[in-house]
Structures are given as structure tokens and as C-alpha cells.
Design a protein around this motif. Sequence first.
Motif, PDB file in Angstrom:
ATOM      1  N   VAL A 115       7.274  -3.511   5.000  1.00  0.00           N
ATOM      2  CA  VAL A 115       6.468  -4.266   4.032  1.00  0.00           C
ATOM      3  C   VAL A 115       5.101  -4.611   4.613  1.00  0.00           C
ATOM      4  CG1 VAL A 115       6.325  -6.391   2.679  1.00  0.00           C
ATOM      5  CG2 VAL A 115       8.521  -5.186   2.895  1.00  0.00           C
ATOM      6  N   MET A 116       5.063  -4.936   5.903  1.00  0.00           N
ATOM      7  CA  MET A 116       3.786  -5.298   6.500  1.00  0.00           C
ATOM      8  C   MET A 116       2.822  -4.115   6.543  1.00  0.00           C
ATOM      9  SD  MET A 116       3.460  -8.437   7.077  1.00  0.00           S
ATOM     10  CE  MET A 116       1.940  -8.288   8.019  1.00  0.00           C
ATOM     11  N   ALA A 117       3.360  -2.924   6.641  1.00  0.00           N
ATOM     12  CA  ALA A 117       2.488  -1.741   6.605  1.00  0.00           C
ATOM     13  C   ALA A 117       1.769  -1.657   5.256  1.00  0.00           C
ATOM     14  CB  ALA A 117       3.312  -0.482   6.859  1.00  0.00           C
ATOM     15  N   GLU A 118       2.491  -1.934   4.181  1.00  0.00           N
ATOM     16  CA  GLU A 118       1.889  -1.914   2.842  1.00  0.00           C
ATOM     17  C   GLU A 118       0.913  -3.089   2.669  1.00  0.00           C
ATOM     18  OE1 GLU A 118       1.082  -0.571  -1.031  1.00  0.00           O
ATOM     19  OE2 GLU A 118       1.999   0.409   0.722  1.00  0.00           O
ATOM     20  N   VAL A 119       1.279  -4.226   3.210  1.00  0.00           N
ATOM     21  CA  VAL A 119       0.397  -5.395   3.119  1.00  0.00           C
ATOM     22  C   VAL A 119      -0.946  -5.105   3.772  1.00  0.00           C
ATOM     23  CG1 VAL A 119       0.078  -7.763   3.953  1.00  0.00           C
ATOM     24  CG2 VAL A 119       2.272  -7.090   2.949  1.00  0.00           C
ATOM     25  N   ARG A 120      -0.903  -4.537   4.958  1.00  0.00           N
ATOM     26  CA  ARG A 120      -2.142  -4.221   5.665  1.00  0.00           C
ATOM     27  C   ARG A 120      -2.914  -3.125   4.956  1.00  0.00           C
ATOM     28  NH1 ARG A 120       1.191  -5.550  10.318  1.00  0.00           N
ATOM     29  NH2 ARG A 120       2.012  -3.399  10.348  1.00  0.00           N
ATOM     30  N   ARG A 121      -2.213  -2.167   4.395  1.00  0.00           N
ATOM     31  CA  ARG A 121      -2.876  -1.077   3.681  1.00  0.00           C
ATOM     32  C   ARG A 121      -3.704  -1.593   2.511  1.00  0.00           C
ATOM     33  NH1 ARG A 121      -2.597   2.339  -0.482  1.00  0.00           N
ATOM     34  NH2 ARG A 121      -0.876   1.224  -1.463  1.00  0.00           N
TER      35      ARG A 121
END
Length: 311
Positions: A235-241
Motif C-alpha cells: 500500500v505504501m508503494a501506491e501511496v508514494r506513487r
Amino acid sequence: MNELQHLARVRDEDLAGQASGAGARALLASILSEEPTAEPIAGPTAGPARRRTSRWRTSRWRARLAVGAVAAAGFAAAAVIAPAVLGPRGPASSYANSAIDIELRGDMYVATIKDPLADHEKYTEGFKAVGLNVNLEVVPVSPTQVGQLTGMRLSGRLAPNGQSISNGTTPEGCTLGSEGCAMTVEVARGWTGWASVQLGRAARPGEKYRNWRSAMKKGEMLEGYRADGKTVGEVMAEVRRRGLKAVFQIITPAPDNGGYGVDPKQQSAEVGDDWMVWEVQSEEAGVVRLMVTKERLPKNPVYGDTKITDE
């Protein structure tokens, strides 16, 4: 609106000579026709008592005369004021202050929010002026709930038209944020209950939202992404993206995973990438809140089942 404004205005000069009215003259004549009281004066000698006016009785007679005159004037004043106080005047049909404008339109009181940042007591004051017991608070919310009722507690029956409280805009159907478009709250005429209502407004920069809203819903920051059931790392990968930031809320599942609690003492724990995400909420502009547990669970504790994102 000051309710005293409905009273007839009476000035001292208006009452001049009122004590000489018919009622006053009758009262005054009654007082004057009463003879001074005579009573025996005790003395050291025997024999018939002499009749003499008592000084105390005379003083009381004069006092009664003065009181009678004042009372007559008072009756005259009451005759002017009483019809305004006791007459069939109900609550006002409109009210306005710096924060809110309320007017009766057909069967509904329409309250237009002129200042969304005003103290909530200003709104409550307006509803009280038109006879409604509504405690309204305008709170910062995420984009999809601006102009919406985000919280409501009611008591009492519906109005005769079957309605109670709803939200809208003025002009009707306008887009909030555009020139001349304002939020409204509508309360049914004849509704006699009590209400505590929260209406959403746009948040100022850095202001936390006060609504409970999934960030995965349409129009929110993670629209189109399914975060529940994924790891924190995913989820954090998507948040940062998406150029967002995240904060964490560690939840404690109920024994059957049919609910959850939040222990403030656990919030300082370091969340790992392998922790599980069960919901993502909109925290403030550019920030989402991940609701997480360390363990993988058989069902989503936030919803008591598999989460299905609508919209």
C-alpha cells in the motif's frame, strides 16, 4: 432576533395622565370615600374613650392612596403591553446574523450558511430564533462530503409533512466552491424534536478532516485502488506513487474479528512492511491513514467481513 422587539414600545410620556383614566378614577374615589379610622386611645383616667384619629392609621391611609395611584398607572401600562406579550405571536419566520440566514419557504425552514468558519453557537442561535432546537456544527471534511450531513442525532417525531432535516445548496443544484453557491440545511416546519447535526465544509490547508471516509472511494485520494487485505509495503508503494503521505493507526481486533478497538498505548509501535492494512481513511489533504494489524486475519475487523468498496 431579540424577542423583546415584539413588545409594544411604551415611553414615560405615553403614560402621562393615565392615573386619571376611568379605572384609576374609580379606584381613587373608593380610597377617598373611606373615612379615617378612629380608635380609642387608652389613658390613665376612666370614662368613655374619646374618638381621635390615630396617627398610625392616618399614615397608612395616605400610603394606600399613593399605592392606589401607582396601581392605577400600572393597570394602564399593562393594558398597553399585555396584548403584545400575550397575543398569538409564534416564533419568527426568518432570522439572520453574520453566520447564517434562515427563512421559511413553504413547509421548510431553509438555513443558508454564510460563514462556514463561524462558531457553531451562531448557527444554533439562528435556529432557536425561529423555534427550532437544532445544534449545527460545520466541520472540515474530505472533498466528497463537502456540503453533506456527516453526522446526525435526532429525537422526536417527523413533521406533519413526513420530513425532518436535510441538506442542499442555494441556488439549488449549484456547485459548491463556485461564485454565489452556498450550503444549506433544511428543517421541516412543525418538527418539534431535538437534533445535533454536523455539516461538512472544505478544509483549510493542514486542517484534519472530521469525517470518517474511506480514501478508496470515488473522489478521494486512493480512488480506484483496493488497499484492504494488502501489506503495508504494497500500500505504501501506491501511496508514494500518488505523491501522498501516510500515518498509521494500529487497531485491536475483537475476538471474533467482528469489530475492533484502538489502544492509544500501542500507537507508538513501529509498523513493518509485512503488517496488514484493513482500511485507508482520508486524514487531511495529501495524507491518508492506514488502519493496520500485525497479524493476518481471516476477515476484515473494520467491517466484520470482506471489505467491498462501493462507488
